[in-house]
Design a protein around this motif. Structure first.
Motif, PDB file in Angstrom:
ATOM      1  N   VAL A 145       0.862  -1.173   0.000  1.00  0.00           N
ATOM      2  CA  VAL A 145       0.000   0.000   0.000  1.00  0.00           C
ATOM      3  C   VAL A 145       0.901   1.226   0.000  1.00  0.00           C
ATOM      4  O   VAL A 145       1.644   1.450   0.955  1.00  0.00           O
ATOM      5  N   ALA A 146       0.860   2.017  -1.062  1.00  0.00           N
ATOM      6  CA  ALA A 146       1.609   3.270  -1.146  1.00  0.00           C
ATOM      7  C   ALA A 146       0.635   4.435  -1.028  1.00  0.00           C
ATOM      8  O   ALA A 146      -0.491   4.348  -1.518  1.00  0.00           O
ATOM      9  N   ASN A 147       1.056   5.500  -0.380  1.00  0.00           N
ATOM     10  CA  ASN A 147       0.135   6.625  -0.199  1.00  0.00           C
ATOM     11  C   ASN A 147       0.287   7.704  -1.263  1.00  0.00           C
ATOM     12  O   ASN A 147      -0.261   8.795  -1.135  1.00  0.00           O
ATOM     13  N   SER A 148       1.038   7.399  -2.336  1.00  0.00           N
ATOM     14  CA  SER A 148       1.105   8.300  -3.485  1.00  0.00           C
ATOM     15  C   SER A 148       1.693   7.536  -4.658  1.00  0.00           C
ATOM     16  O   SER A 148       2.350   6.499  -4.494  1.00  0.00           O
ATOM     17  N   ALA A 149       1.468   8.063  -5.846  1.00  0.00           N
ATOM     18  CA  ALA A 149       2.054   7.452  -7.035  1.00  0.00           C
ATOM     19  C   ALA A 149       3.572   7.556  -7.006  1.00  0.00           C
ATOM     20  O   ALA A 149       4.277   6.668  -7.496  1.00  0.00           O
ATOM     21  N   ALA A 150       4.087   8.646  -6.429  1.00  0.00           N
ATOM     22  CA  ALA A 150       5.532   8.820  -6.329  1.00  0.00           C
ATOM     23  C   ALA A 150       6.149   7.745  -5.443  1.00  0.00           C
ATOM     24  O   ALA A 150       7.211   7.192  -5.755  1.00  0.00           O
ATOM     25  N   VAL A 151       5.489   7.429  -4.341  1.00  0.00           N
ATOM     26  CA  VAL A 151       5.978   6.381  -3.448  1.00  0.00           C
ATOM     27  C   VAL A 151       5.887   5.023  -4.130  1.00  0.00           C
ATOM     28  O   VAL A 151       6.782   4.181  -3.986  1.00  0.00           O
ATOM     29  N   LYS A 152       4.828   4.804  -4.876  1.00  0.00           N
ATOM     30  CA  LYS A 152       4.691   3.550  -5.619  1.00  0.00           C
ATOM     31  C   LYS A 152       5.877   3.361  -6.561  1.00  0.00           C
ATOM     32  O   LYS A 152       6.473   2.273  -6.634  1.00  0.00           O
ATOM     33  N   GLN A 153       6.235   4.413  -7.266  1.00  0.00           N
ATOM     34  CA  GLN A 153       7.316   4.312  -8.239  1.00  0.00           C
ATOM     35  C   GLN A 153       8.649   3.997  -7.569  1.00  0.00           C
ATOM     36  O   GLN A 153       9.384   3.110  -8.018  1.00  0.00           O
ATOM     37  N   VAL A 154       8.971   4.697  -6.484  1.00  0.00           N
ATOM     38  CA  VAL A 154      10.265   4.472  -5.844  1.00  0.00           C
ATOM     39  C   VAL A 154      10.318   3.101  -5.182  1.00  0.00           C
ATOM     40  O   VAL A 154      11.362   2.446  -5.159  1.00  0.00           O
ATOM     41  N   THR A 155       9.182   2.614  -4.685  1.00  0.00           N
ATOM     42  CA  THR A 155       9.139   1.287  -4.077  1.00  0.00           C
ATOM     43  C   THR A 155       9.390   0.197  -5.113  1.00  0.00           C
ATOM     44  O   THR A 155      10.150  -0.746  -4.882  1.00  0.00           O
ATOM     45  N   ALA A 156       8.764   0.346  -6.262  1.00  0.00           N
ATOM     46  CA  ALA A 156       8.963  -0.638  -7.334  1.00  0.00           C
ATOM     47  C   ALA A 156      10.412  -0.627  -7.808  1.00  0.00           C
ATOM     48  O   ALA A 156      11.028  -1.683  -8.008  1.00  0.00           O
ATOM     49  N   GLY A 308       5.520  13.138  -3.351  1.00  0.00           N
ATOM     50  CA  GLY A 308       4.116  13.240  -3.708  1.00  0.00           C
ATOM     51  C   GLY A 308       3.521  14.624  -3.569  1.00  0.00           C
ATOM     52  O   GLY A 308       2.314  14.799  -3.775  1.00  0.00           O
ATOM     53  N   ASN A 309       4.338  15.644  -3.253  1.00  0.00           N
ATOM     54  CA  ASN A 309       3.791  16.993  -3.072  1.00  0.00           C
ATOM     55  C   ASN A 309       3.115  17.513  -4.344  1.00  0.00           C
ATOM     56  O   ASN A 309       2.113  18.223  -4.281  1.00  0.00           O
ATOM     57  N   SER A 310       3.666  17.150  -5.510  1.00  0.00           N
ATOM     58  CA  SER A 310       3.068  17.615  -6.757  1.00  0.00           C
ATOM     59  C   SER A 310       1.741  16.910  -7.059  1.00  0.00           C
ATOM     60  O   SER A 310       0.963  17.393  -7.877  1.00  0.00           O
ATOM     61  N   GLU A 311       1.495  15.774  -6.414  1.00  0.00           N
ATOM     62  CA  GLU A 311       0.188  15.115  -6.541  1.00  0.00           C
ATOM     63  C   GLU A 311      -0.859  15.815  -5.687  1.00  0.00           C
ATOM     64  O   GLU A 311      -2.050  15.782  -5.991  1.00  0.00           O
ATOM     65  N   ALA A 312      -0.395  16.442  -4.615  1.00  0.00           N
ATOM     66  CA  ALA A 312      -1.307  17.112  -3.691  1.00  0.00           C
ATOM     67  C   ALA A 312      -1.560  18.557  -4.095  1.00  0.00           C
ATOM     68  O   ALA A 312      -2.699  19.034  -4.081  1.00  0.00           O
ATOM     69  N   VAL A 313      -0.495  19.267  -4.460  1.00  0.00           N
ATOM     70  CA  VAL A 313      -0.594  20.697  -4.767  1.00  0.00           C
ATOM     71  C   VAL A 313      -0.549  20.900  -6.274  1.00  0.00           C
ATOM     72  O   VAL A 313       0.427  20.513  -6.928  1.00  0.00           O
TER      73      VAL A 313
END
Length: 389
Positions: A145-156, A308-313
């Motif tokens: 479970v990632a809380n942003s697309a950015a986190v998903k990418q770095v985890t993968a 993920g800041n750019s996903e939020a703002v």
């Protein structure tokens, strides 16, 4: 999947020290709000804390008693614990924080319990040793479970978990209409005076623990520049941690009278309603809880363009993104918001508020987790990601 009674889920976290911290707060919401007729949560913490010892958790909670990650004693203790939980009927394990996400997947896999891990940052804690182990334990992970697309990418990329097994579920927050409605001038003055702040000032608030990764010093450096253009501007810092080095910095820059340290607070939401802009200067962010709280409070946001800041703002729409460490640009954006010469600050605040309501409702987050748990338990891991936009 037919099963008598609610499905028993074990949540595991390295340590639980405060309900106000980002990860702990989201875990607490899950423990408290998963549908009782469908799921029965339990919690295991690797290391004790005064918060847990005070009996504040909303479900059955146990402490492992040993927590050194690379200790054989810890792994044996976890294996015995996992065996017992399997016998007691635990059907799924969901893990938070670093050490737990290494030890739990292989151990619980041995006893037949599928394990989910959470990733909520950009991996600032990665070391070659951690990554070596994570890449080898990834095959035991049933999902992430990632809380942003950015986190998903770095985890993968870093941990080698297939992207198809990483679901994006954004943080969720409860929100009452009364708490988040705009303040009257009288209500705002009352809040400010209660905090010892000048009622006629304009306020930039930064909610974060006072840690180096949050780059609090950038905010303190910027406020002096901001005051050259907006003389009644102030910086309000909310969060736990050692204030002394930041107080010394404020004194050295001649802005000590305009930087206010409120410490850790339980009434952050109410305070935010009296502020004028929300700020985040972080070196790294997965998806900031503070930004969501700013948006809920109708604050235009200025944030470093990391993670993920750019996903939020949405830059120029709900706030501004500045290059990490660029204090000059940070100050310029704050001046633009505080001057508010074209009335755009209010428009940005309303835009952020709508986005927070749409994406970050508590029930949306709870429902997304419940759907993921059901999917994992039904062994339908190839289904599309749970992703809430």
């Amino acid at each position: 999947m037919e099963k008598e009674g609610p499905v028993r889920i074990l949540f595991v976290i390295d340590q639980f020290t405060s309900s106000h911290a980002g990860t702990e707060g989201q875990l607490l919401q899950l423990l408290s709000n998963l549908p009782a007729g469908q799921f029965q949560p339990e919690l295991l913490v690797l290391r004790p804390s005064s918060y847990v010892e005070a009996g504040k958790m909303p479900c059955k909670t146990e402490v492992l008693g040993t927590s050194r990650l690379f200790s054989l004693k810890t792994w044996l203790a976890m294996f015995k614990f996992a065996q017992r939980k399997k016998q007691e009927g635990i059907a799924l394990c969901h893990v938070f924080f670093n050490d737990s996400s290494i030890i739990c997947p292989p151990v619980f896999s041995l006893v037949g319990i599928p394990t989910l891990i959470s990733r909520r940052d950009m991996g600032y804690w990665y070391t070659p040793k951690y990554l070596w182990v994570l890449r080898r334990t990834a095959r035991f992970v049933s999902g992430v479970v990632a809380n942003s697309a950015a986190v998903k990418q770095v985890t993968a990329e870093k941990e080698g978990v297939p992207a198809a097994r990483i679901s994006v579920i954004y943080n969720g927050y409860s929100a009452s209409t009364d708490e988040l409605s705009p303040l009257t001038p009288e209500e705002r003055s009352s809040i400010l005076s209660g905090l010892g702040l000048p009622v006629d000032g304009r306020f930039v608030v930064l909610v974060a623990n006072l840690r180096e990764i949050k780059r609090i010093g950038d905010a303190i450096n910027a406020i002096g520049t901001v005051r050259n253009s907006v003389p009644d501007s102030h910086l309000v810092l909310i969060g736990g941690g050692n204030q002394e080095p930041y107080r010394e910095l404020a004194v050295s820059l001649g802005v000590a009278d305009y930087v206010h340290f409120l410490g850790e607070r339980s009434d952050v939401r109410n305070i935010l309603r009296a502020m004028d802009a929300g700020l985040l200067c972080s070196e790294s962010e997965g998806y900031s809880n503070a930004i969501v709280e700013y948006m809920q409070a109708r604050l235009p946001v200025v944030a470093s363009n990391v993670g993920g800041n750019s996903e939020a703002v949405e830059h120029g729409v709900s706030g501004y993104l500045f290059p990490r460490g660029d204090i000059k640009q940070l100050a310029a954006y704050l001046v633009c918001i505080l001057r508010n010469e074209d009335g755009s600050a209010q428009q940005m605040g309303e835009c952020g508020h709508r986005k927070a309501h749409r994406r970050h409702g508590l029930q949306t987050m709870i429902d997304s987790h419940a759907a993921l748990y059901s999917r994992v338990l039904s062994s339908r891991l190839g289904a599309p990601d749970v992703e809430v936009r």
